[in-house]
Design an enzyme around this catalytic site. Structure first.
Site, PDB file in Angstrom:
ATOM      1  N   HIS B 196      -4.139 -89.526  16.134  1.00  0.00           N
ATOM      2  CA  HIS B 196      -3.105 -88.534  15.900  1.00  0.00           C
ATOM      3  C   HIS B 196      -2.526 -88.708  14.496  1.00  0.00           C
ATOM      4  O   HIS B 196      -1.950 -87.799  13.937  1.00  0.00           O
ATOM      5  CB  HIS B 196      -1.986 -88.664  16.928  1.00  0.00           C
ATOM      6  CG  HIS B 196      -2.431 -88.310  18.314  1.00  0.00           C
ATOM      7  ND1 HIS B 196      -3.134 -89.170  19.107  1.00  0.00           N
ATOM      8  CD2 HIS B 196      -2.288 -87.164  19.024  1.00  0.00           C
ATOM      9  CE1 HIS B 196      -3.391 -88.573  20.274  1.00  0.00           C
ATOM     10  NE2 HIS B 196      -2.897 -87.362  20.243  1.00  0.00           N
ATOM     11  N   ASP B 268     -11.413 -82.044  20.120  1.00  0.00           N
ATOM     12  CA  ASP B 268     -10.034 -82.472  20.359  1.00  0.00           C
ATOM     13  C   ASP B 268      -9.159 -81.586  19.465  1.00  0.00           C
ATOM     14  O   ASP B 268      -9.671 -80.790  18.670  1.00  0.00           O
ATOM     15  CB  ASP B 268      -9.871 -83.965  20.044  1.00  0.00           C
ATOM     16  CG  ASP B 268      -8.652 -84.566  20.773  1.00  0.00           C
ATOM     17  OD1 ASP B 268      -7.820 -83.796  21.308  1.00  0.00           O
ATOM     18  OD2 ASP B 268      -8.539 -85.805  20.818  1.00  0.00           O
TER      19      ASP B 268
END
Lengths: 534, 534
Positions: B196, B268
């Site tokens: 992230h 993702d």
């Protein structure tokens, strides 16, 4: 016949449920009945449910479900005194009523028009979500700043203002086909203890009640308020024995006969300690009904209350005429309600939950009630964003993306949050209460979320905010002050501030209030912030 | 024709929305599109929405609304790896998968049967609430305890266990007519940074990938998993230039050709820094599609991604055949989904959301995964209930009536909660890290909510829990220890405890896990506690 009588008595009982759908989501299972209990009681004719918890969408489904279980008309109510969004996220959450009370002292007509819109907004959204009964307005006169339980919930600090604005709220709410409720009769404003915990005493004479406490109720009744809620208070001048909720002198002689109120009289929650500590669930319900109440709210045990009422009818303590009168009042009230929307309208109703006019009302109320101390802005950090609130757990005013966190963060101020469960930030020195060495260095932006008793917070500990202000000023570390909630705390702190200090007050604590206030302190919207200004 | 092509390309984009109904309720408005944006994009043919936030009831209404806006079949997904209740309150929230991974080492068949029930529970509840795509199971092998982002989300610490349990989950979930998703291909278990925030590097050879990372994906594919999600990882052995999400060597050569996967490949979230920092929204989408992805998840800008794909088709970078193949895979996947329930079934579906068998599954998983250090119980207070968690704000594991608060409270232990925003409880002394003089005196019940990196919590500060344990033991003040979440932290702390110390571990952090664990420490249900054991 006895079954029919039992159903009739059950229809006068209002039980508590969670606005959430599943038992595991109940926040207060001691008071909130399980779905199995609710379903059984509603099938047996219980006539109303008071709801707390859940979002607007959940409430809508919940009301559909409860009506389905009841198989007939049902009173569905909530303590949404400050807009439906106060309790059910997604609906409008308005500034507390006292903000308009303050405005009314200077701009009478504007405040009354806004109070009517406030009532209309609350009533309309309650109706769209499935409620038909708003447990407001508070008609208590908050003439005692130390009142721990009424405070900013009141519409005024004088009888005139409280009456004018509360009755404007009633007109607006009921124009939307939703019942309003004037509370807490005969007046809970001049108390300094909390009837959730003990039984407060109001030592005033009837003459004084006529001057201060009763006028707002007379105004609300004149405006056609559909219901009145009783207070759990001792009033020795009217009844030396029984608290107001259980007193025929208060509910029948004063409210029905002298004030001429012909609508629904509902008790405050009978489960509250002030009542349950003195009477069982059954006898409390019978005493309240005998005194003049039509509806029994949140008995400690609904079955026991119904059985108690049944026995009281059998024993002749409650006459058939009296019972018929209460049933007729409930019937009349329900007939005045707008019909519920039905499941197939759910998405449409939710999509139009907040109108542009209601958004504008929220903004107007925030703008009118904002108090600004100077035109200065908070200097850039690094610094400390010191936030005080009662509890961070399930705090609707402080979501993780709240402006009170994000905006100072974007300006270099890191948050430290004080509540009743934080490690102590206190030094033990009354002259310099904060243990500054335990907190981050640099300038301090102080943000205080305080409602209720402004001088000693419920978060516990040694909270002397005037001394903290003076301590931070002496250390040349006070970079700004934001007070959300209590005007009394603001009025106590503001005189201590240098003329140029960035500081402001909003009676609202919701994210939108933070956004409006912090904008004034030179802290504009941060990138990740929620859509809190809409 | 160009409009039709644009709609086709849009159908391969999955955008993010809030599970809550109104814009003001969005928790992450930077990523969650507004209702106006969602409505417009769905009308333009955007093919899926990933949802986060809101209760089970809200999610149900939200899915109805999104389908209505789309006017046709829609992929509706969520990261519900640990049961739908992990993200949507009211549904089942199960212990993290790694708990079953541990069980599998000793009781292989039992663990596999439970993993299949886990998948069935998740799939069934997802379907009832309107989702048709579960973004799980994690197929990564958590062979690195320091992994900050996979950790207890993995089904195993060995390829064999991870593969056996993940594929059991797939069978259970898909048997309910809900698509599963094996992630994060080709394996995110052996990383120690968080994609992230940055792009992790996996330095392994193809041989090693065949030994450790790939087997669970092969198992899931053999079990018929409908979709595979790519990882934002650098794998220089496979592709010296592009991260897996954008690499044809990984998505086409390895996943499609070598592993023979014919289902949906989804990226993702493209908005994650690891990708957006290197490519724009449009080019990232095109690169992912060129590499072999069918679906583009959470592009930083959905319009730009669609325009980018359109331009790439026009320029011949994407062939019509390749586009048709992706459209066909999406069509096939949707055709395998159970049909949605419809608005009129909402109340019925919510009423049967959790079956008795699913309740029993929750309890069984908690009981099987509980670790108890001794048979001792916590002595009566007064004492200090010291709780550590990442954040108290919107913490689903710590509602105000959580067992972790109420049960010690009823036993005389007052809570102090440490999180990333509390005043510092630290002394600065590594040998005695807690500043005990700032905390309440008396025995200390320590409750640690730690997941992810067990050795340094994300709450910041100087969190050396082994040293804290030793400090409290030396001061003769450790009354009990509860660890919720990380088995690695428990395995680090347990050896430090005297044999008779009351202590236990649960992989779950939810209120029900607290109830089960604290029962073992001699702290039974408190009066006000929520219905957390149901």
């Amino acid at each position: 016949m006895s079954t029919e009588l039992r159903r009739q008595l059950a229809s006068l009982v209002v039980v508590r449920g969670s606005g959430h759908g599943s038992d595991g989501q109940r926040r207060y299972p001691r008071w909130e009945l399980s779905n199995a209990e609710l379903r059984r009681l509603l099938a047996d004719g219980v006539g109303g449910v008071i709801l707390l918890g859940g979002s607007a969408a959940e409430l809508r489904l919940r009301c559909e479900q409860l009506r389905h279980w009841a198989g007939g008309p049902l009173l569905l109510c909530a303590d949404v005194e400050e807009g439906v969004g106060q309790r059910f996220e997604g609906a409008s959450w308005l500034v507390p009523p006292l903000a308009l009370g303050r405005l009314h002292q200077r701009h009478r007509q504007e405040a009354e028009a806004l109070a009517e819109r406030y009532g209309r907004c609350t009533g309309r959204q309650a109706r769209l979500l499935g409620l038909n009964w708003v447990l407001g307005p508070v008609c208590d006169v908050n003439n005692n700043p130390a009142n721990p339980v009424i405070n900013v919930r009141a519409w005024g600090e004088t009888p005139d203002t409280a009456g004018a604005l509360a009755s404007a709220f009633v007109r607006g709410c009921q124009a939307e086909g939703v019942l309003a409720c004037a509370k807490h009769f005969p007046g809970h404003g001049d108390t300094s203890s909390d009837s959730h915990l003990e039984l407060p005493l109001l030592p005033h004479s009837r003459v004084r009640l006529e001057e201060v406490e009763l006028p707002p109720f007379r105004s609300a009744i004149a405006a056609g308020v559909a219901s009145v809620m009783t207070a759990h208070l001792q009033l020795p001048a009217l009844d030396p024995e029984r608290p107001a909720t259980l007193s025929a002198a208060v509910l029948t002689d004063l409210l029905r006969d002298d004030l001429g109120f012909g609508g629904l009289v509902v008790t405050d929650a009978l489960v509250m300690e002030a009542i349950t500590a003195h009477h069982g669930a059954a006898e409390a319900a019978v005493l309240a009904f005998e005194a003049g109440a039509d509806l029994i709210l949140m008995p400690a045990d609904a079955e026991a209350a119904i059985e108690g009422l049944l026995a009281a009818v059998a024993a002749g303590r409650i006459s058939r005429e009296r019972l018929e009168a209460s049933l007729q009042r409930r019937h009349t009230a329900l007939a005045a309600c707008a019909p519920p929307g039905g499941l197939e309208r759910t998405l449409d109703d939710l999509a139009q939950l907040i109108t542009p006019e209601e958004q504008e009302l929220s903004r107007t109320l925030l703008a009118l009630s904002l108090k600004r101390h100077s035109t200065s802005t908070v200097p850039p950090g690094p610094g400390l964003n010191l936030i005080r609130l009662d509890s961070q757990l399930n705090a609707p005013q402080l979501p993780a993306m709240a402006p009170a966190l994000l905006r100072p963060g974007a300006h270099g101020y890191s948050p430290t949050v004080l509540d009743g469960r934080s490690p102590s930030p206190w030094s033990g020195d009354p002259a310099a209460p904060l243990a500054l060495e335990r907190l981050s260095p640099g300038p301090v932006l102080l943000q205080l979320f305080v409602r209720g008793n402004p001088f000693r917070g419920s978060a516990g500990g040694d909270e002397s905010w005037p001394a903290v202000i003076q301590q931070l000023l002496a250390a040349q570390r006070l970079a700004g002050l934001a007070v959300y909630g209590s005007p009394y705390l603001w009025e106590q702190l503001q005189p201590l501030l240098p003329a140029e200090l960035p500081a402001a007050y909003s009676p609202g604590q919701m994210p939108q209030a933070q956004a409006v206030l912090l904008e004034q302190l030179g802290l504009p919207a941060a990138a990740l912030e929620g859509g809190f200004t809409d």
